[in-house]
Each structure stands twice: as C-alpha cells, then as structure tokens.
Design an enzyme around this catalytic site. Structure first.
Site, mmCIF file in Angstrom:
data_model
loop_
_atom_site.group_PDB
_atom_site.id
_atom_site.type_symbol
_atom_site.label_atom_id
_atom_site.label_comp_id
_atom_site.label_asym_id
_atom_site.label_seq_id
_atom_site.Cartn_x
_atom_site.Cartn_y
_atom_site.Cartn_z
ATOM 1 N N GLU A 65 -0.497 29.093 42.384
ATOM 2 C CA GLU A 65 -0.157 28.145 41.348
ATOM 3 C C GLU A 65 -1.264 28.020 40.306
ATOM 4 O O GLU A 65 -0.998 27.923 39.139
ATOM 5 C CB GLU A 65 0.100 26.780 41.989
ATOM 6 N N GLU A 71 10.062 70.456 41.615
ATOM 7 C CA GLU A 71 10.274 69.650 40.419
ATOM 8 C C GLU A 71 9.041 69.560 39.538
ATOM 9 O O GLU A 71 9.114 69.735 38.346
ATOM 10 C CB GLU A 71 10.721 68.238 40.831
#
Lengths: 107, 571
Positions: free
Chosen positions: B314, B74
């Site tokens: 956080e 490919e």
C-alpha cells in the site's frame, strides 16, 4: 562426382543459360537411386550440354548438412540461374521438377 | 548427480531421470525428465517453452556434465544467444567450450518444390553429427512443428517424426520437444501422439488483466509426479517453479517467544509476546494503527539483530519510514544495517501466485526471522476471496516450515467483529489482534483486543491503544457505570477519581482531629476524677485518723482515770 561440365559456346541466337545443379543423396537408398536416375534423365532431355551436376552423398560429408540447411532428402539445389531453388523428393514428378528448375516445357 | 532413480526402495530397476536444474521442477517431477526419452513441452506462444529448454541444456551442461544440442526451427542461433544473454547464459562461450551446439534449421517453403517421395534423413544426419561432435546427452528440438509448415507431405513428416523419436531413444539422449498449443489438442500437430513418456503443459493465463504463468505435468509415464498446476516465474534468474503446496501439517512448533515490540501488548500475551514461527493477524478498520503495530514489530526484530522483510502493498518504503519516525521508531537505520528489507509493490503488478512466488523467493534468499505483509486485504484486488485464502494458507505453511514469524495486517471494512472475514484467514493464524475504533463523546479512540492467541494465556480485556511520539502503548480502559471509557472521557474520569481521593483524604483527617479532641476531653475528665478520688480518700483518711486519735486519747484518759483512782487510795 561431376558429370558433363563442358560449357556450351554461344552458337544460338538465344543466350545460353547454364544450369548449376547439386544433388544431395543418402547413400544408395531407394529414393536416392531413383532421384539420381530421374535427374540425369531430365537434364539430358531438357538441358543437354548446358548444365553441371554434382552428386553428393551427405553421409560422406556430414558437415555439409548443416551448412546447406539440409533437412529433407534427396535434395536438388539449383544455384544458377537465379533464383536459387531447392527441390526435394525422388524427382519422379517431371513436371514439377521442370517447373522448379524454371524450364518451360512448351518447346 | 547425473541421474536419480525415482524409486530405489523396491530395488527394481526404476526410471532413470535427467535433472533439469530448473528451480522447483526437479521437485515436482521427483528428479527430472525421463532419461534417454523424449519429453514434450507444449504451450501457447510466449509461455516460456524455449526458455525452459535452454535452461535444461545450460544446466545440464554446466551442472550435470551433460552437453546438449539445441536445434532451433524458429529462432536463429544469434538471436537465441542474445535472448538468453539476459539470463547470464553465454551460449557463444559454451559453444566454444563444446558444451552446447546450436543448430538453426531453416525451412523456406517458397524455395522448396516437392517432386516425389522424400525423407528427413538430412535432419537425422545433422542431428547425429551435432550429437557426436560434442558427445551430447541432451537434445532440444525447438518447435519441430515448423516442419509441417515448411513441407507439404504431412504423411511423410508424421512417419519421419515417429522414426526420429525412436532414433533419439536409441541414441539414449534426453530430448525436449516443444510444440505450440493447438485447439482441443495439446499441440497443433498432435505431437503428444508420438511423445508419450512425459508431457508438460505451460500456460500463460490472464485473468482480470493480470497474468499468471502455470505449469502442469500432463503425463509422466513410469513415475509419480505432482498433478497440480504450479505457478512459475521468469525473472532475471531464469525460471523458478515453486511447488508451494499445503500437503502436510508437520512443521515444528517452537515454544520460544518473540516480543511484539510493545511491552504492554506482550503483557497481554502472557507477558512474553508471540510464539516464534507463529502467524499473527492484525486487523482493524482504516486508520487504527495496523501499520504502526507492524512497524513496531519490525523495529523490535531488527533491534534484536534479526532480519525482517516488510512486504508493503500500500505504501512506499520511504513513506513507511517517514511515518514510523513520527512515532519515534527509526526504521532507516535498520535498512542501512541490512537487517530490514522492504519489498513494495502494487498487488496488481502480478497475479496472486506470482506474488506468492516472489515472496517465497525473497524469503528463501534473505532468510528473515520475521515477515510482515501489509496489508493482505489489497491482494483481493487481484483474486477472489478463495484464491487469496489458498495463497495465504500456502504462505503460512511455507513460513511455518521455515520457522519464520509472520505478521499480516488486514483492513476490515465493517466494524462488526462477528461478521469479520479477513479473507477467512482468522482461523488460520495463531494470534489475532483486533484494533477497533471506539467512538464516544464526539471522539474516536482505538481499542485493542487479543481475539485469540493459541497456546498461551492472554488477556481478555480491551485496552486502549495509544499512539504517541514515543511509540505505541496500551492503557487500561476505564470501566465505569456508563461502560467503557476511553480517550478524554477516560482522562476526565481519572481526574474525577483524583478529586475524590483528595476529598476523602480531607474527610478522613477531619475525623481524626475530632477523635483527638474527644480523647483530650476524656483524658481531662479522667484527670479531674482522679483528683476527686484523691481528695475523697484524704477526707476518709482524716476521719479515720481522728477516730484513732480519739480512741487513743480516750484510752489514755481512761487509763489515767483508773490510775488516779488506784493511786489516791494508795497514797
């Protein structure tokens, strides 16, 4: 192994198209032998005196396999006239071979 | 190093394996791919098949002395070289060093006319030549299925592929064949039919817009292997498959202690703190100081000269550093000393498994003594509760195996302890601290409990958790007749107690003085009585002497009288 390399002079009204063909085979395998016979026959019938045919045994020149992008064999490469075409198989299907070589069979 | 046998105990000839050198893959396959046989790697587009194969070749060539041939159907060789350069693989140099040979097979259907019987001897010759030219032991055929789209005669291709795989086996090269995933089949053209020794399936799953890469060994003939889906990571270091499983519970248990960074908390935990290598959960509602506890723990670790990784889901590292500075904890200096490492990312950056992998990877690299995950609750946004739990179980197992102490923080939304789930990890952890809001008299205060602490004496009392400029501290709460008092109510109560002490002191001293006075009065009385006694005694003595004198005088008188009487007669 080169056959019939003479160039046909301009003796016809149509410009003469020269066919440059290379046939890659693998030794004396069944397919290879058939392909050689078939190609020679087609060339002699339709391209008499206006083709050059080189028959190459890939087993003898392995590096060619990569260079020429060879996968399927037997392989007939038409490098001239353009466009280049690649024909694979034992060339038993004459109609397809002629189509691949760009030869009209009307005549 | 070339090969490892999967089973050498029995002494029987076991399957030889070729190590892949891909992190983690050799562990799951117990040694690598089957030596000298073809292995099929299948998966949909973009799941990493080509990368897997190239790593197999590069590691083989560089680490195990097995040169390899890469046949690309490919990508062009140049494209491939550029693509893997980002991983630090210099394929050009390796080609020059005869370690790797790239061959790009180009099939252009439009250029080809099929004119009868043919075979794929060309491919065989090319491959054979490539193998011989560098003495290759490994071969990769990257998406050989392209043949099907380039050529028409499927029957021939199938027959030739079967022949090719047999031929590769005969040449004793370990081969990887990649194939696109087909519908209902592992590969579009059913390659698994030909390659029956080892089949590996790669998957790239997207759930809730978050992608996870997974690997599974579908079959591996002649070898035991892990059967799970293993997440893997593709990053700048290439592929890493980390078989994070929780199969065993056999890790060592240390009885060494590690300080929590809050002396009063240590006191609650039998005076010394947590066990080394244990897992600690700090849960609580919003704003109860979970991050402060975590930061203080990190600080303590670094002050002792050990390393700590802080996974923040956080807040940004800068934010945490700034916030911790406000309570007198300087984390920046630890970062500068390379003792503390922050890894801040939003949970949605990756899938859960990816988070686990990156956490594992960082821990393996940095080798910290303590790890902080703040908070685990946010992970729920990328997975279900059971997934989060499964990830945390494996994380805890992994950390305990490493002997690393971990502190999780978890946000609990409701204040009800009995309904507390905390992603159900509370049963997994060794110690669980609960920070709670105690609302009373119009103010909120923080209370800290040790809900559990395996294997050590710990206080069952609630302590008031005070965050001040000087850090964190725990204060005994006041248990009065109205219940638990905290904050200003506690302080008021303390004042009240102080007043009581003063009053009592005053009362006591008054009583003392009274006693003193009474004593003086009594003593005076005693004195006067003594005087009285003395005078009485004197009185008594006086009469006694008078009597004596009287008696003497009388005796004398009587004698004189008798003498006189006698004398008169004699005279």
């Amino acid at each position: 192994m080169s056959d019939n390399t003479d160039i046909t002079p301009f003796n016809e009204d149509e410009e003469v198209i020269h066919y440059e063909l290379r046939l890659f085979i693998t030794g004396a395998s069944f397919n290879s032998r058939r392909a050689v016979v078939n190609v020679k026959e087609i060339c002699e019938t339709y391209l008499k005196d206006r083709y050059s045919l080189e028959i190459i045994d890939v087993y003898q020149q392995k590096t060619l396999a990569e260079k020429e992008q060879i996968i399927a064999l037997p392989l007939l490469i038409k490098s001239l006239p353009l466009p280049a075409r690649r024909l694979i198989g034992d060339m038993s299907d004459t109609e397809k071979v002629l189509k691949g070589l760009g030869i009209s069979i009307g005549t | 190093m070339k090969t490892t046998s999967s089973d050498s105990i029995t002494g029987l000839p076991a399957l030889q394996k070729a190590r892949t050198g891909i992190k983690g893959l050799d562990e799951i396959t117990l040694g690598g791919f089957p030596q000298g046989r073809p292995t099929l790697i299948c998966g949909s587009a973009g799941c990493g098949k080509t990368l897997f194969s190239i790593e197999f070749l590069v590691h083989g060539a560089l680490q195990f002395g097995e040169p390899g041939v890469f046949v690309a159907f490919e990508e062009k060789s140049e494209e491939l070289t550029i693509n893997v350069a980002s991983l630090g693989f210099d394929l050009n140099q390796m080609q020059k060093d005869k370690l790797i040979k790239l061959d790009h097979v180009h099939i252009e259907r439009s250029e080809i006319e099929e004119t009868g019987e043919y075979d794929l001897d060309g491919l065989f010759i090319r491959l054979g030549h490539a193998i011989d030219s560098i003495g290759a032991k490994r071969v990769v055929l990257d998406t050989i299925e392209s043949l099907f789209s380039g050529l028409n005669n499927e029957a021939i291709i199938r027959a030739e592929l079967r022949r090719l795989f047999e031929w590769l086996k005969d040449r004793n090269v370990t081969t990887i064949i990649t194939g696109e995933r087909g519908e209902g089949l592992l590969t579009r053209q059913g390659l698994e039919e030909y390659v029956s020794d080892c089949v590996i399936l790669l998957d790239h799953r997207v759930a809730n817009k978050i992608s996870t890469r997974l690997l599974r060994i579908v079959k591996y003939r002649g070898s035991v292997h892990g059967t799970n889906e293993y997440p893997f990571l593709i990053d700048e270091d290439g592929i890493s498959v980390l078989p994070v499983t929780s199969l065993t519970l056999s890790h060592d248990a240390s009885s060494k202690r590690i300080s929590s960074g809050i002396p009063a908390l240590n006191k609650m935990l039998g005076g010394e703190g947590f066990f080394e290598g244990s897992s600690i959960l700090v849960s609580g509602t919003a704003g109860t100081g979970k991050t402060s506890i975590a930061g203080s723990f990190a600080n303590e670790t670094c002050l002792n000269g050990d390393r700590c990784i802080y996974f923040a889901f956080e807040e940004s590292p800068k934010q945490i550093v700034r916030n911790m500075r406000s309570i007198g904890i300087d984390l920046q200096s630890h970062i500068d000393n390379n003792l503390l490492k922050f890894h801040a990312s939003r949970p949605t950056l990756n899938g859960l498994e990816m988070h686990l992998l990156s956490i594992n990877k960082m821990i393996t690299q940095f080798k910290p003594k303590t790890v902080i995950v703040d908070p685990i609750t946010n992970l729920i946004t990328v997975g279900s509760v059971s997934e989060v739990k499964s990830v945390l179980i494996r994380l805890i197992d992994f950390l305990q195996a490493e002997g690393t102490t971990v502190l999780f923080t978890a946000l609990s939304l409701n204040d009800n302890i009995s309904e507390q789930t905390d992603e159900s990890v509370s049963s997994l952890v060794d110690a669980w601290l609960l920070v709670r809001d105690i609302e009373m008299n119009g103010e909120r205060n923080r209370g800290l409990y040790v809900m559990k602490s395996r294997g050590m004496k710990h206080s069952n009392q609630v302590r008031e958790f005070v965050i001040s400029d000087n850090g964190l501290d725990l204060v005994d709460v006041f248990l009065g007749p109205e219940g638990v008092l905290t904050g200003s109510a506690r302080e008021a109560q303390q004042l009240l107690e102080q007043t009581g002490v003063v009053l009592r002191d005053h009362a006591v001293s008054r009583k003392d003085r009274e006693i003193e006075r009474k004593k003086m009065v009594l003593e005076a009385k005693i004195e006067s009585l003594k005087e009285e006694f003395a005078s009485l005694q004197e009185e008594l003595n006086k009469t006694f002497i008078e009597e004596e004198l009287k008696k003497e005088v009388f005796e004398k008188n009587r004698h004189e009288l008798s003498q006189i009487r006698d004398g008169k007669k004699r005279d």
